[in-house]
Design a protein around this motif. Structure first.
Motif, PDB file in Angstrom:
ATOM      1  N   THR A 111       0.843  -1.198   0.000  1.00  0.00           N
ATOM      2  CA  THR A 111       0.000   0.000   0.000  1.00  0.00           C
ATOM      3  C   THR A 111       0.874   1.241   0.000  1.00  0.00           C
ATOM      4  N   THR A 112       0.249   2.377   0.091  1.00  0.00           N
ATOM      5  CA  THR A 112       0.943   3.664   0.105  1.00  0.00           C
ATOM      6  C   THR A 112       1.085   4.184   1.528  1.00  0.00           C
ATOM      7  N   THR A 117      -1.414   8.452   3.248  1.00  0.00           N
ATOM      8  CA  THR A 117      -2.853   8.232   3.384  1.00  0.00           C
ATOM      9  C   THR A 117      -3.221   8.351   4.854  1.00  0.00           C
ATOM     10  N   THR A 168      -5.833   2.944   6.589  1.00  0.00           N
ATOM     11  CA  THR A 168      -5.346   2.037   5.552  1.00  0.00           C
ATOM     12  C   THR A 168      -4.345   1.041   6.121  1.00  0.00           C
ATOM     13  N   PRO A 206       2.013  -4.044   6.587  1.00  0.00           N
ATOM     14  CA  PRO A 206       1.908  -3.144   5.437  1.00  0.00           C
ATOM     15  C   PRO A 206       3.281  -2.941   4.805  1.00  0.00           C
ATOM     16  N   ILE A 232      -0.258   5.897  -5.241  1.00  0.00           N
ATOM     17  CA  ILE A 232       0.837   4.941  -5.309  1.00  0.00           C
ATOM     18  C   ILE A 232       1.390   4.859  -6.732  1.00  0.00           C
ATOM     19  N   MET A 250      -3.134  -2.748  -2.128  1.00  0.00           N
ATOM     20  CA  MET A 250      -4.201  -1.832  -1.737  1.00  0.00           C
ATOM     21  C   MET A 250      -3.824  -0.391  -2.105  1.00  0.00           C
ATOM     22  N   PRO A 251      -4.130   0.024  -3.343  1.00  0.00           N
ATOM     23  CA  PRO A 251      -3.919   1.426  -3.706  1.00  0.00           C
ATOM     24  C   PRO A 251      -4.982   2.302  -3.058  1.00  0.00           C
ATOM     25  N   VAL A 252      -4.619   3.530  -2.744  1.00  0.00           N
ATOM     26  CA  VAL A 252      -5.556   4.501  -2.169  1.00  0.00           C
ATOM     27  C   VAL A 252      -5.835   5.575  -3.209  1.00  0.00           C
ATOM     28  N   GLU A 267      -9.223  -1.591  -3.866  1.00  0.00           N
ATOM     29  CA  GLU A 267      -9.174  -0.135  -3.963  1.00  0.00           C
ATOM     30  C   GLU A 267      -9.668   0.476  -2.652  1.00  0.00           C
ATOM     31  N   ASP A 268      -8.790   1.231  -1.983  1.00  0.00           N
ATOM     32  CA  ASP A 268      -9.223   2.050  -0.856  1.00  0.00           C
ATOM     33  C   ASP A 268      -9.778   3.335  -1.454  1.00  0.00           C
TER      34      ASP A 268
END
Length: 360
Positions: free
Chosen positions: A79-80, A83, A87, A98, A110, A127-129, A154-155
């Motif tokens: 993930t990023t 955020t 997340t 994470p 991301i 999990m991209p935000v 997708e967040d």
């Protein structure tokens, strides 16, 4: 002036909101009442996927989505770090780790080019935000997921209503989660959220998980949570759905005016090709942000910073990984008043104060 004006919105739809809330009070089904199922149907149709599961918050939507994928201790989720805490928090609460990947500084989402190098045999999801209202580069991310057999979540807590190459947020991956926190582009009057999927089995798992893992009354094939959406919140969202497309269009108009007025004053949001944004926040970049905020505050201009500390620098999720673009953005981003009812004269006040701050 307010950063987000929910009262102006309420006055516009007051009769409908009040009537729908009264209907819930009259029938008395305060938890999982008929409005919840109606809302799920409308949301699924809006997004363009077969399954929507209403939940008690966007945070719980992320949690339930990962639980449905059976993510747990020893697993990793890419993930990023740029955020909101939820997340990474939900990944950690499940006992997973994470794995942070830096952002594209144009969109703050991301960077797909950096994802593949972070995949391991423990990676169970990407999990991209979709930050600030704009969807991540989902075609590239989905291709990586398909190549490695890894699901993409997708967040979409900030992007409900946005589009990517003609598809709506929450309908651009096999599973997605969004938030209906009051400040969101589509928000209720408390906490709320939803998860979306194209997979019937995943949808059924999530429905069970949100209700203590229950598949029939007092029969629990899995452990779950109390993640149900209150009926009154569903009623509020149904009223807001009727004006949502108009509000999304108004947000784009407000953002367009900002872009024109702020040219040469600050770095304004960039839209990637094929994308629209719902501008959950209108976020610019400035030098010496503290000084700029002081001047804005002196002029009574609401402002906020999303987010000053990347997740991997948070004590609860600390990770010594190089994320220079996220850290640079965290020091420079500044969000200005943004909502569908922001008047041109108020925007002029914002820009005038900002210009004075930048030139000071």
């Amino acid at each position: 002036m307010q950063l987000i004006d929910l009262q102006a919105q309420y006055q516009r739809i007051k009769p409908d909101v009040d009537a729908r809330i009264q209907a819930v009070l009259d029938h008395g089904r305060y938890v999982m009442g008929p409005e919840v199922e109606t809302l799920e149907t409308r949301l699924a149709e809006y997004v363009g996927v077969p399954h929507c599961v209403a939940l008690s918050s966007g945070t719980d939507a992320l949690l339930v989505a990962m639980m449905a994928l059976e993510i747990g201790p020893g697993d990793e989720v890419i993930t990023t770090p740029f955020t909101f805490i939820a997340t990474g928090e939900m990944i950690g609460l499940l006992g997973a780790t994470p794995v942070f990947v830096d952002i594209d500084p144009r969109t703050y989402n991301i960077d797909p080019a950096l994802i593949e190098a972070r995949i391991s045999d423990r990676t169970k999801a990407i999990m991209p935000v979709s930050l600030f209202g704009q969807i991540s580069e989902m075609d590239a991310i989905n291709a990586i997921g398909e190549k490695h057999g890894i699901p993409v979540i997708e967040d979409a807590a900030q992007s409900f209503g946005a589009t990517y190459n003609g598809r709506r947020s929450c309908g651009v991956s096999s599973i997605a989660a969004t938030s209906f926190f009051p400040a969101k582009p589509l928000g209720c009057y408390g906490d709320g959220g939803a998860a979306f999927t194209t997979d019937a089995e995943l949808a059924e798992r999530m429905r069970q998980l949100r209700n203590h893992g229950q598949s029939a009354q007092y029969y629990h094939p899995r452990l779950g949570i109390n993640g149900r959406l209150d009926t009154i919140q569903a009623a509020v969202l149904l009223a807001k759905m009727d004006i949502f497309d108009d509000e999304v269009a108004r947000r784009a108009e407000v953002a367009g005016r900002y872009n024109e007025m702020l040219a040469g004053i600050a770095q304004t949001p960039a839209l990637a090709d094929g994308c629209t944004s719902v501008y959950a926040q209108y976020t610019i970049e400035v030098d010496d942000r503290d000084k700029v905020r002081d001047v804005l505050n002196e002029h009574s201009i609401p402002n906020a910073v999303y987010y000053p500390v990347p997740l991997n620098r948070q004590p609860a999720l600390y990770s010594d990984v190089a994320i220079p673009k996220s850290e640079a953005a965290a020091e420079r981003v500044l969000s200005l008043p943004m909502h569908p009812y922001l008047e041109i004269e108020d925007q002029k006040r914002v820009v005038s104060a900002l210009q004075a701050a930048v030139e000071k």
